[in-house]
Design an enzyme around this catalytic site. Structure first.
Site, PDB file in Angstrom:
ATOM      1  N   PRO A  81       0.824  -1.204   0.000  1.00 54.12           N
ATOM      2  CA  PRO A  81       0.000   0.000   0.000  1.00 54.12           C
ATOM      3  C   PRO A  81       0.867   1.267   0.000  1.00 54.12           C
ATOM      4  O   PRO A  81       1.798   1.371   0.806  1.00 54.12           O
ATOM      5  CB  PRO A  81      -0.783  -0.097   1.313  1.00 54.12           C
ATOM      6  CG  PRO A  81      -0.685  -1.517   1.756  1.00 54.12           C
ATOM      7  CD  PRO A  81       0.562  -2.053   1.176  1.00 54.12           C
ATOM      8  N   GLU A 121       8.982 -13.178   5.291  1.00 57.36           N
ATOM      9  CA  GLU A 121       9.421 -12.817   3.942  1.00 57.36           C
ATOM     10  C   GLU A 121       8.326 -13.229   2.947  1.00 57.36           C
ATOM     11  O   GLU A 121       8.554 -13.990   2.009  1.00 57.36           O
ATOM     12  CB  GLU A 121      10.764 -13.464   3.562  1.00 57.36           C
ATOM     13  CG  GLU A 121      11.916 -13.060   4.456  1.00 57.36           C
ATOM     14  CD  GLU A 121      11.945 -13.804   5.793  1.00 57.36           C
ATOM     15  OE1 GLU A 121      11.553 -14.979   5.807  1.00 57.36           O
ATOM     16  OE2 GLU A 121      12.330 -13.208   6.804  1.00 57.36           O
ATOM     17  N   GLU A 144      12.736  -7.749  14.928  1.00 59.92           N
ATOM     18  CA  GLU A 144      14.056  -8.365  14.760  1.00 59.92           C
ATOM     19  C   GLU A 144      15.052  -7.368  14.180  1.00 59.92           C
ATOM     20  O   GLU A 144      16.254  -7.586  14.232  1.00 59.92           O
ATOM     21  CB  GLU A 144      13.960  -9.628  13.899  1.00 59.92           C
ATOM     22  CG  GLU A 144      13.541  -9.362  12.470  1.00 59.92           C
ATOM     23  CD  GLU A 144      13.280 -10.637  11.667  1.00 59.92           C
ATOM     24  OE1 GLU A 144      12.664 -11.562  12.206  1.00 59.92           O
ATOM     25  OE2 GLU A 144      13.701 -10.683  10.507  1.00 59.92           O
TER      26      GLU A 144
HETATM   27  C1  NOJ Z   1      13.906 -14.409   8.942  1.00 58.70           C
HETATM   28  C2  NOJ Z   1      12.645 -14.409   9.737  1.00 58.70           C
HETATM   29  O1  NOJ Z   1      11.973 -13.201   9.657  1.00 58.70           O
HETATM   30  C3  NOJ Z   1      12.994 -14.732  11.165  1.00 58.70           C
HETATM   31  O2  NOJ Z   1      11.858 -14.647  11.971  1.00 58.70           O
HETATM   32  C4  NOJ Z   1      13.617 -16.095  11.208  1.00 58.70           C
HETATM   33  O3  NOJ Z   1      14.007 -16.391  12.502  1.00 58.70           O
HETATM   34  C5  NOJ Z   1      14.839 -16.147  10.314  1.00 58.70           C
HETATM   35  N1  NOJ Z   1      14.497 -15.705   8.999  1.00 58.70           N
HETATM   36  C6  NOJ Z   1      15.392 -17.557  10.247  1.00 58.70           C
HETATM   37  O4  NOJ Z   1      14.463 -18.416   9.668  1.00 58.70           O
END
Ligand code: NOJ
Length: 658
Positions: free
Chosen positions: A189, A447, A471
């Site tokens: 968006p 992703e 993260e």
């Molecule tokens: C990226 C993901 O967003 C994360 O949550 C995950 O721990 C790592 N990849 C490893 O799979």
């Protein structure tokens, strides 16, 4: 098909010039459709003010003439829809789908006389349209070279955007700039503050079997669709009949008004199967410990996914009132540089220290749902070979939730490097989703492909990542990020933001937050699966009183009432629990502190106990992150609550019906 052509041409004479206005049910939004010199255009108005000026529609085809010129109108059909439907999991239990529709059946007047339909829907809060192409004797398939859809908005408007075609997919910080600067493609968006005062967002709905739409400015100063290409440059290979995804212009009187726009869900079909097995979930994870370097995904002395750790975490879930546990790093394929191991990842064999049988039976004995994990690193070829076996493996252990991940800049599909958002990427995500439903598996896709409302048709698509989440903390996220998401990314559906970090002062992943703000996220960021992302000991040691909110807050909502918001500054929302009379309110602010007087008039009659979790007066996202005030008092709908959101802070309130 023959009948269709007969019906189509049964009117007297095709029209070479044509113009018609279609209004929204409340009359405030008007769509103007036009056929001029054999070309088709649309424009959008609200309250008489133009929001999208006359904009071209059409498709460029590879190896064929464009579907663009020499058009005439052979028929038109009007229709009105007013329907209210119930979500299984969502921000609102009931959603009204109310629009006026016009379908324009167009034919080329010369050449191959190919046909296509432009279907427009005008809602009270926006306009949507799509191209529909029926199979024709000499036109059975096509290759889209370019979609020529324009959105001719006022280029002096300010857009909130993230860049397209970048290695981290949708995981970028939003920037605000005038539309006239959008020379490079940006994702949707795409939310735009228009000079007319309305806030609009360009997006798409029901993205199937097609490249995902990004937009950029063309030489004529119009935003134009830029469909994510395949590695050979084509945008999509399709067999007819084919409908493109819906192109959507959501319209809010204010930015806050935009946040409850439900057009994207409404433009998707109801489910075709029984999904009564779908259940929202709160879960913890053998996960954040890897992010802070305490444990590792790969086997070794600090391996996270051991049978021991899993059992400890299952015990903790039970103590902390959390229904599920995610385990990452459980399978063969993490050792070494896992980002390079995509071609060999194995989704049906646990590593030596992880006994799936024992863990699964311990989880089920304790009433905890395991959340499986598939890190594909984008190696779709390797994943698809195992996909069915991988789901079957989990189903055998009674595991009904999976978090798939597609880390990396590309997907590898049929040996080629492809964008996650290209047609073949879209096809893969869909295949995985449909197969998951066959095994009664619910997904939290990381992703992912962006949300286009498919969760209406596939309710097992409980949530996804698809933006910068926690993260990225440790310097990469500013407090304003979470005040932008509700007006941008979250218009496309829920997000797994991995909230609830209490170890906020950690040296490796220091988080720009106060602890009260971590609670607020459970309300401000909707997700059909909500993670309590930190390690259990931090909930039990840092502040067990504050943790109570995470224990109490539901995942599934009956109703959502936006309270206050300015994009990039602050956002406050109230939501009613689906299973009780209780309400929850969350608020987040940017780097500036913000004081609010929260009017409780959204409450029902009667007395509520307000359990308030707010920043202390001296709390701050950098210096004094843990300073929180927790208090409880009796209130009713005539009352107000004075609440302070410290710089980078927020608040959470539970209103429990007495
Ligand atoms: C990226 C993901 O967003 C994360 O949550 C995950 O721990 C790592 N990849 C490893 O799979």
């Amino acid at each position: 098909m023959f009948k269709f052509f007969k019906w189509l041409f049964s009117r007297k004479k095709p029209l070479l010039e044509y113009q018609e206005q279609v209004s929204s049910p409340d009359g405030r939004v008007v769509l103007n459709t036009m056929l001029k010199n054999g070309q088709i255009f649309y424009a959008v108005y609200k309250d008489g003010k133009v929001l999208v000026r006359d904009s071209h529609l059409g498709l460029n085809l590879r190896g064929d003439d464009p579907l663009y010129n020499g058009l005439m109108l052979v028929r038109k059909m009007d229709r009105t829809m007013d329907d209210t439907w119930e979500t299984m999991v969502g921000e609102d239990r009931m959603i009204r789908n109310n629009y006026n529709e016009v379908a324009l059946y167009l034919s080329e007047s010369g050449g191959k006389k190919r046909l296509f339909t432009m279907r427009f829907r005008v809602f009270n809060d926006g306009v949507a349209f799509r191209y529909e192409i029926p199979p024709q004797p000499e036109f059975q398939r096509l290759v889209v070279a370019d979609e020529l859809t324009e959105f001719r908005v006022d280029t002096n408007g300010y857009a909130w955007h993230i860049p397209a075609y970048q290695p981290d997919r949708y995981e970028y910080n939003y920037e605000r700039s005038p539309v006239y600067e959008l020379i490079n493609s940006v994702h949707t968006p795409l939310t735009i503050e228009t000079p007319a005062g309305y806030v609009i967002s360009l997006h798409e709905a029901a993205l199937y079997n097609y490249g995902s739409m990004t937009v950029r400015l063309n030489q004529n100063d119009a935003l134009v669709s830029d469909i994510t290409p395949l590695s050979d440059g084509a945008k999509a290979y399709v067999e007819l009949p084919f409908n493109t995804p819906w192109r959507v212009v959501m319209i809010g009187d204010t930015a806050l008004g935009l946040t409850t726009n439900r057009m994207i869900l409404n433009l998707n079909d109801p489910p075709k199967d029984d999904f009564s097995w779908v259940k929202p979930l709160k879960f913890m994870g053998i996960w954040w410990a890897m992010y802070v370097g305490e444990w590792t995904w790969a086997e070794g002395p600090r391996h996270g996914a051991t049978t021991e750790h899993a059992k400890e975490y299952i015990d903790a879930c039970k103590r902390l009132g959390i229904g599920g546990l995610l385990v990452e790093g459980w399978n063969n394929g993490w050792t070494g540089d896992w980002l390079k191991n995509g071609p060999t990842n194995d989704f049906t064999h646990p590593v030596e220290g992880f006994d799936m049988e024992k863990v699964a039976s311990y989880a089920s004995k304790n009433g905890i749902e395991l959340v499986g994990h598939h890190e594909t690193v984008g190696y779709v070829d390797n994943y698809e070979k195992q996909l069915e076996a991988a789901y079957q493996y989990y189903a055998n252990y009674n595991i009904h939730y999976v978090k798939p991940g597609y880390a990396g800049a590309w997907m590898t599909i049929q040996g080629r490097k492809e964008y996650h958002h290209s047609q073949v990427g879209v096809l893969h995500y869909q295949k995985a989703l449909e197969l998951a439903s066959k095994y009664q598996i619910m997904l939290d896709v990381h992703e992912p492909i962006k949300g286009t409302g498919l969760e209406r048709t596939w309710p097992n698509l409980l949530t996804r990542e698809g933006a910068r989440g926690q993260e990225y903390e440790g310097g990469a996220l500013s407090p304003s990020h979470a005040t932008i998401l509700p007006f941008t990314r979250l218009l496309s559906g829920g997000m797994d933001y991995t909230s609830g970090i209490f170890d906020v002062t950690n040296g490796t992943k220091r988080i720009a937050t106060t602890i009260a703000r971590q609670l607020a996220y459970y309300v401000t960021i909707y997700s059909g699966m909500q993670m309590a992302a930190d390690r259990p000991r931090f909930y039990e040691e840092v502040n067990p009183e504050a943790y109570q909110f995470i224990r109490d807050v539901p995942v599934n909502w009956d109703k959502t009432v936006p309270i206050l918001g300015q994009i990039g500054q602050y956002y406050i929302v109230a939501r009613k629990d689906r299973d009780s009379e209780d309400w929850y309110v969350g608020g987040v602010t940017n780097e500036e502190g913000h004081r609010v007087r929260l009017n409780l008039d959204f409450l029902g009659d009667g007395i509520y106990e307000a359990q308030i979790y707010r920043d202390s007066d001296d709390a701050h996202f950098r210096e004094n992150q843990l300073a929180i005030e927790i208090e409880s008092r009796k209130v009713g709908k005539m009352d107000n609550l004075d609440l302070w959101m410290a710089p980078g802070g927020g608040f959470a309130v539970r209103l429990k019906k007495v």
